[in-house]
Design an enzyme around this catalytic site. Structure first.
Site, PDB file in Angstrom:
ATOM      1  N   SER A  34      31.322  57.654  40.583  1.00 37.44           N
ATOM      2  CA  SER A  34      31.366  56.811  39.389  1.00 37.44           C
ATOM      3  C   SER A  34      30.384  55.653  39.502  1.00 37.44           C
ATOM      4  CB  SER A  34      32.781  56.257  39.203  1.00 37.44           C
ATOM      5  OG  SER A  34      32.816  55.233  38.232  1.00 37.44           O
ATOM      6  N   TYR A  42      39.956  51.770  42.089  1.00 35.70           N
ATOM      7  CA  TYR A  42      39.334  53.002  41.603  1.00 35.70           C
ATOM      8  C   TYR A  42      37.929  53.146  42.184  1.00 35.70           C
ATOM      9  CZ  TYR A  42      36.900  56.180  38.448  1.00 35.70           C
ATOM     10  OH  TYR A  42      36.135  57.207  37.941  1.00 35.70           O
TER      11      TYR A  42
END
Length: 337
Positions: free
Chosen positions: A128, A153
């Protein structure tokens, strides 16, 4: 015909990727735990689009289920694996960190081990743009250090890159990580900004705009993401013969390991994004201006030079084109006039 496993096959990217691979003649095995992080019916509707393909096999399975994943790899031989299954969302990681440990760390390790034990030819996984964390030099480059995540995350995705490298080193498993930049489009995730904004406009409810709207994102259309993924799946990672520990390159390795950004490389201001959506919806949004949220970053921008050099592809769908396609799907799916 390649035999390709997609984890998270009922997800936004997973379902779109499955259709693309099936249409070109591959056999696709899909797994997903169909959790209720967002509307399960949307996930089931995505799967319904794929079920018509004769070369698609689906199994409801959680990557955190070690025994189940082990059996999956024992029973099947995959040429490549695209690991998209993960607990998504920066803000949700603040509220429920345990979900990220289970899926993004334990689950990721289970799939890695399955690949090793069964001799998978290429392990590709979703990283990501969030891994860039506190970095401020734009555009973000895979060659830059990314040791300061600002959300769990992001930390879990950085951990995935490190775990994959260790397997590439120890077992010579070709591993490629793809750092996705703000993916949007038809069949998207309801927790993403575009979906939330469209829902708010349709329902005449305020839409949350963080940091007073002073945000910039490298919005990347789903079809561009999938095109990049398909090309990378077909290009197994190789060692970089010029790599040296005296000046380590984060994006490559002496092992068969690569990291690539997949982004549009044309950052758009959030307020411009909202304006384009308003134009497509034919209706103005009611804005709720809010401060910056924990875990967020003010700007993202992808340097995709490495992707272009590796597979000759550069995402190029404009936000005007992409948002229009999303709104057409959104209105049709929810029966909005």
């Amino acid at each position: 015909m390649k035999h390709i496993l997609i984890t998270g096959a009922a997800g936004f990217i997973g379902a779109t990727l499955a259709i693309r691979l099936l249409d070109r003649g591959d056999k696709v095995y899909g797994i997903d735990n169909l959790n209720d992080y967002y509307d399960v019916n949307l996930k089931k509707d995505r799967l319904a689009r794929i079920d018509k393909h004769k070369n698609f096999i689906f199994q409801k399975l959680d990557i955190a289920d070690r025994a189940g994943i082990k059996k999956l790899f024992q029973d099947n031989k995959f040429d490549a694996v695209m690991n998209l299954a993960a607990q998504a969302g920066v803000r949700y990681s603040i509220e429920n960190p345990a979900a990220y440990i289970d899926a993004n760390l334990l689950g990721f390790a289970n799939v890695l081990e399955g690949c090793r034990q069964s001799g998978v030819g290429h392990y590709v996984f979703a990283s990501s743009s969030s891994v860039y964390g506190a970095n401020t030099k734009l555009p973000f480059s895979e060659h830059d250090n990314v040791d300061h995540p600002v959300s769990l995350y992001a930390a879990s995705k950085k951990a995935n890159e490190l775990m994959a490298h260790s397997y590439a080193h120890l077992y010579k498993l070709p591993c490629t990580g793809l750092r996705f930049f703000t993916v949007y489009g038809p069949w998207g995730r309801p927790d993403m900004a575009l979906y939330k904004f469209a829902r708010g406009i349709a329902d005449n409810t305020p839409i949350p705009v963080f940091n007073g709207g002073k945000m910039v994102r490298d919005f990347t259309y789903i079809d561009d993401i999938v095109e990049g993924v398909v090309r990378i799946i077909d290009k197994a990672a190789l060692p970089n013969k010029d790599w040296h520990g005296d000046a380590p390159d984060s994006a490559t390795s002496y092992a068969p390991y690569r990291i690539y950004n997949i982004g549009n490389s044309k950052p758009v201001e959030l307020m411009k994004y909202i304006q384009v959506l308003e134009d497509c919806m034919g209706k103005k949004a009611e804005l709720e201006m809010l401060p910056m949220q924990d875990g967020d970053v003010p700007a993202t921008s992808a340097d995709t030079t490495a992707l272009q050099q590796a597979v000759g592809f550069q995402p190029n769908t404009t936000v005007e084109e992409g948002v229009a396609k999303f709104v057409t799907w959104f209105k049709d799916y929810y029966k909005i006039d």
